[in-house]
Design a protein around this motif. Sequence first.
Motif, short mmCIF file in Angstrom:
data_model
loop_
_atom_site.label_atom_id
_atom_site.label_comp_id
_atom_site.label_asym_id
_atom_site.label_seq_id
_atom_site.Cartn_x
_atom_site.Cartn_y
_atom_site.Cartn_z
N GLY A 1 0.82 -1.21 0.00
CA GLY A 1 0.00 0.00 0.00
C GLY A 1 0.85 1.25 0.00
N GLY A 2 1.93 1.23 0.80
CA GLY A 2 2.82 2.38 0.84
C GLY A 2 3.48 2.65 -0.50
N LEU A 3 3.90 1.59 -1.18
CA LEU A 3 4.53 1.75 -2.50
C LEU A 3 3.54 2.30 -3.52
CD1 LEU A 3 6.71 -1.50 -2.74
CD2 LEU A 3 7.54 0.87 -2.66
N LEU A 4 2.31 1.78 -3.50
CA LEU A 4 1.30 2.25 -4.45
C LEU A 4 1.03 3.74 -4.28
CD1 LEU A 4 -1.27 -0.71 -4.34
CD2 LEU A 4 0.16 -0.04 -6.29
N GLY B 1 2.75 11.17 2.80
CA GLY B 1 2.65 11.09 4.26
C GLY B 1 1.91 9.84 4.69
N ILE B 2 0.80 9.53 4.01
CA ILE B 2 0.05 8.31 4.30
C ILE B 2 0.90 7.09 3.93
CG2 ILE B 2 -2.02 6.98 3.76
CD1 ILE B 2 -2.73 9.42 5.32
N ALA B 3 1.63 7.20 2.81
CA ALA B 3 2.50 6.09 2.39
C ALA B 3 3.54 5.79 3.46
CB ALA B 3 3.19 6.44 1.06
N PHE B 4 4.15 6.84 4.00
CA PHE B 4 5.16 6.66 5.04
C PHE B 4 4.55 6.06 6.30
CE2 PHE B 4 8.46 8.07 8.07
CZ PHE B 4 9.57 7.58 7.39
N LEU C 1 2.03 3.96 6.33
CA LEU C 1 1.83 2.53 6.04
C LEU C 1 3.16 1.77 6.13
CD1 LEU C 1 -0.75 2.52 3.09
CD2 LEU C 1 -1.15 2.56 5.55
N PHE C 2 4.25 2.40 5.69
CA PHE C 2 5.57 1.77 5.83
C PHE C 2 5.91 1.56 7.31
CE2 PHE C 2 6.91 3.85 1.60
CZ PHE C 2 6.59 2.70 0.88
N THR C 3 5.56 2.54 8.14
CA THR C 3 5.84 2.45 9.57
C THR C 3 5.02 1.35 10.23
OG1 THR C 3 6.27 4.84 9.58
CG2 THR C 3 5.99 3.79 11.72
N ILE C 4 3.75 1.22 9.80
CA ILE C 4 2.91 0.13 10.31
C ILE C 4 3.53 -1.21 9.94
CG2 ILE C 4 0.66 -1.02 10.04
CD1 ILE C 4 -0.58 1.78 9.72
N ALA C 5 4.03 -1.31 8.71
CA ALA C 5 4.69 -2.54 8.26
C ALA C 5 5.94 -2.83 9.09
CB ALA C 5 5.05 -2.43 6.77
N LEU C 6 6.72 -1.79 9.36
CA LEU C 6 7.93 -1.94 10.17
C LEU C 6 7.58 -2.40 11.58
CD1 LEU C 6 10.99 -1.60 10.58
CD2 LEU C 6 10.55 0.82 11.13
N GLY C 7 6.53 -1.79 12.15
CA GLY C 7 6.09 -2.17 13.49
C GLY C 7 5.68 -3.63 13.55
N SER C 8 5.02 -4.11 12.50
CA SER C 8 4.61 -5.51 12.45
C SER C 8 5.81 -6.44 12.39
CB SER C 8 3.71 -5.76 11.24
OG SER C 8 2.50 -5.04 11.36
N CYS C 9 6.81 -6.06 11.59
CA CYS C 9 8.03 -6.87 11.49
C CYS C 9 8.76 -6.94 12.82
CB CYS C 9 8.95 -6.29 10.42
SG CYS C 9 8.31 -6.45 8.73
N ILE C 10 8.86 -5.82 13.50
CA ILE C 10 9.53 -5.79 14.80
C ILE C 10 8.76 -6.63 15.81
CG2 ILE C 10 10.08 -4.28 16.76
CD1 ILE C 10 10.92 -2.16 14.70
#
Length: 341
Positions: free
Chosen positions: A21-24, A35-38, A40-49
């Motif tokens: 979603g962030g890439l799109l 800003g919304i893309a970033f 979504l990237f942070t949510i993805a990072l949080g999930s990985c951590i």
Amino acid sequence: MDPLNFVNLIQSALAATGILGGLLLWLTKTKEFKGIAFLLFTIALGSCINILEETGLTREIYLISPVFIMLFGPMTYLAAKLLIDKELNKVQWWHLFPVIPLLFFTSYTYLVIGIGTVWRFAYAFLTITLLLKYKQTMDEERSDSEDFSLNWLVWILAVTTMFNLIDLIRLNVQQIIPYELNVLGQGINNAIWLVVVMIITIKLQSQQKIPKITEKPTAPDTIKHSTKNDYSSLFEELDKLITLNQWFLKPRLTLNDLSVLTGLQTRDISRAINVITEKSFNEYINNYRVNYVFTTIEKNTEKTLSDIAADAGFSSKASFNKVFKEISGMTPTEYKCRKEV
């Protein structure tokens, strides 16, 4: 290493969806979506951590995940701010600064989670207020404000904030509740965020370019202390020109368009409409459009509703249906069927 469970699978899906979603959104030509893309990237990072910590791979090195609870609040606010204002100044980036000190206190997990949750609620309120003010201003500036409404984002924030509160309770009582119930609660919370990320991506992909606010909304106190006598003559002149020239039929009519057509100041037009009709510019123009639809249906029931809506100045079927039902209390189809009987 601890074995993976179904929560980790949901977290993996959330991470993948957040990155996609962030890439799109990042690759669109609309810079305010970044800003919304970033986010979504942070949510993805949080999930990985979360996955790394819960499986024990990084838990003994350093605990980071509690900080994300506090980080999401200001990041959501800044993303919404960029979406509306099209840019952020250096001062606004300081909203993220209070997150940094908490990185050194993550061993006090419950304290960090508690502070982060309160912080998140505060920013949810600020973001919702920001979005509602934007909608109010758009109503004062544009006849097609419904096409650019971000009310769906307001609902997402309200719903996720409610679930965050429930999850905070779970986090604070997880020592005394069964392990299975705790894992189920965590899974539900992550599943909700998975759905939210998908909705945000789909909605913004289909959202038209969001207009920037050009006028500050008229202060309520200014309207309150204005009398109808102050604006009656100006409104009569304005209303006569609009109805005589049928300017309300112009698609995507804005306050600036009307100012150019009449030679009047935008602020005077806005205040005259607000004070005399007690409606926003959007409501005032769309009332005329719906009345035009009423008249057209009565005169020519052979015309399709889509054609009638386009003739009346509505720029989309969705906004036409919504506005028509708000004013008439029934859908356009229901009204047309009654007239045909």
